[in-house]
Design a protein around this motif. Structure first.
Motif, PDB file in Angstrom:
ATOM      1  N   SER A 116     -13.689  -2.244   6.344  1.00  0.00           N
ATOM      2  CA  SER A 116     -14.496  -2.752   5.242  1.00  0.00           C
ATOM      3  C   SER A 116     -15.025  -4.148   5.560  1.00  0.00           C
ATOM      4  N   GLN A 117     -14.191  -4.989   6.167  1.00  0.00           N
ATOM      5  CA  GLN A 117     -14.638  -6.337   6.537  1.00  0.00           C
ATOM      6  C   GLN A 117     -15.735  -6.285   7.593  1.00  0.00           C
ATOM      7  N   ARG A 118     -15.593  -5.387   8.567  1.00  0.00           N
ATOM      8  CA  ARG A 118     -16.632  -5.232   9.591  1.00  0.00           C
ATOM      9  C   ARG A 118     -17.940  -4.730   8.974  1.00  0.00           C
ATOM     10  N   LEU A 129     -12.719  -4.139  -1.246  1.00  0.00           N
ATOM     11  CA  LEU A 129     -11.790  -4.936  -0.449  1.00  0.00           C
ATOM     12  C   LEU A 129     -10.919  -5.812  -1.342  1.00  0.00           C
ATOM     13  N   ASN A 130     -11.508  -6.446  -2.341  1.00  0.00           N
ATOM     14  CA  ASN A 130     -10.746  -7.281  -3.275  1.00  0.00           C
ATOM     15  C   ASN A 130      -9.729  -6.452  -4.057  1.00  0.00           C
ATOM     16  N   ARG A 131     -10.113  -5.259  -4.461  1.00  0.00           N
ATOM     17  CA  ARG A 131      -9.195  -4.387  -5.196  1.00  0.00           C
ATOM     18  C   ARG A 131      -8.004  -3.997  -4.321  1.00  0.00           C
ATOM     19  N   TRP A 132      -8.273  -3.674  -3.066  1.00  0.00           N
ATOM     20  CA  TRP A 132      -7.183  -3.323  -2.150  1.00  0.00           C
ATOM     21  C   TRP A 132      -6.234  -4.504  -1.965  1.00  0.00           C
ATOM     22  N   ARG A 133      -6.785  -5.699  -1.883  1.00  0.00           N
ATOM     23  CA  ARG A 133      -5.939  -6.894  -1.716  1.00  0.00           C
ATOM     24  C   ARG A 133      -5.127  -7.163  -2.977  1.00  0.00           C
ATOM     25  N   ARG A 134      -5.735  -7.016  -4.159  1.00  0.00           N
ATOM     26  CA  ARG A 134      -5.020  -7.233  -5.422  1.00  0.00           C
ATOM     27  C   ARG A 134      -3.870  -6.255  -5.583  1.00  0.00           C
ATOM     28  N   GLU A 135      -4.141  -5.000  -5.228  1.00  0.00           N
ATOM     29  CA  GLU A 135      -3.131  -3.957  -5.418  1.00  0.00           C
ATOM     30  C   GLU A 135      -2.111  -3.934  -4.291  1.00  0.00           C
ATOM     31  N   GLY A 136      -2.245  -4.801  -3.320  1.00  0.00           N
ATOM     32  CA  GLY A 136      -1.291  -4.850  -2.222  1.00  0.00           C
ATOM     33  C   GLY A 136      -1.326  -3.598  -1.382  1.00  0.00           C
ATOM     34  N   GLY A 137      -2.539  -3.155  -1.095  1.00  0.00           N
ATOM     35  CA  GLY A 137      -2.706  -1.920  -0.350  1.00  0.00           C
ATOM     36  C   GLY A 137      -2.148  -1.990   1.055  1.00  0.00           C
TER      37      GLY A 137
END
Length: 111
Positions: free
Chosen positions: A85-87, A68-76
């Protein structure tokens, strides 16, 4: 006061194993008196089943948090995947909590 062997795990938990021998208080053939005393304690280098389950859930949760952090960093743009993923992380937190309560109940109860 019948004697049983005991298995003690690396995490501190324990379990009863084999029946060792009867005490002289029970006169009926094939019966035990109901009181369990430790005959021999075998020490295991592994953890108990509950601790292994908890560790597995923690590893899975850490992997989901990292994803989840990687997706947020990469601006997914995978918003649906991020929500899923959060659920999943929240569900894993609930399962870990239940397993920890079960472990504490087991530790506080006498076998």
């Amino acid at each position: 006061m019948c004697f049983y062997n005991q298995k003690r795990f690396a995490c501190g938990d324990w379990s009863w194993t084999n029946f060792a021998h009867r005490c002289h208080y029970e006169y009926r053939t094939g019966e035990t008196c109901g009181m369990k005393l430790v005959n021999v304690t075998d020490y295991e280098n592994t953890q108990c089943r509950l601790c292994e389950k908890i560790e597995t859930k923690f590893r899975r949760r850490d992997a989901e948090v990292e994803r989840l952090n990687r997706w947020r960093r990469e601006g997914g743009t995978l918003v649906a995947s991020m929500d899923r993923s959060q659920r999943l992380i929240m569900e894993l937190d609930r399962e870990i909590g239940k397993l920890q309560i079960e472990r504490e109940d087991k530790r506080s109860a006498l076998g």
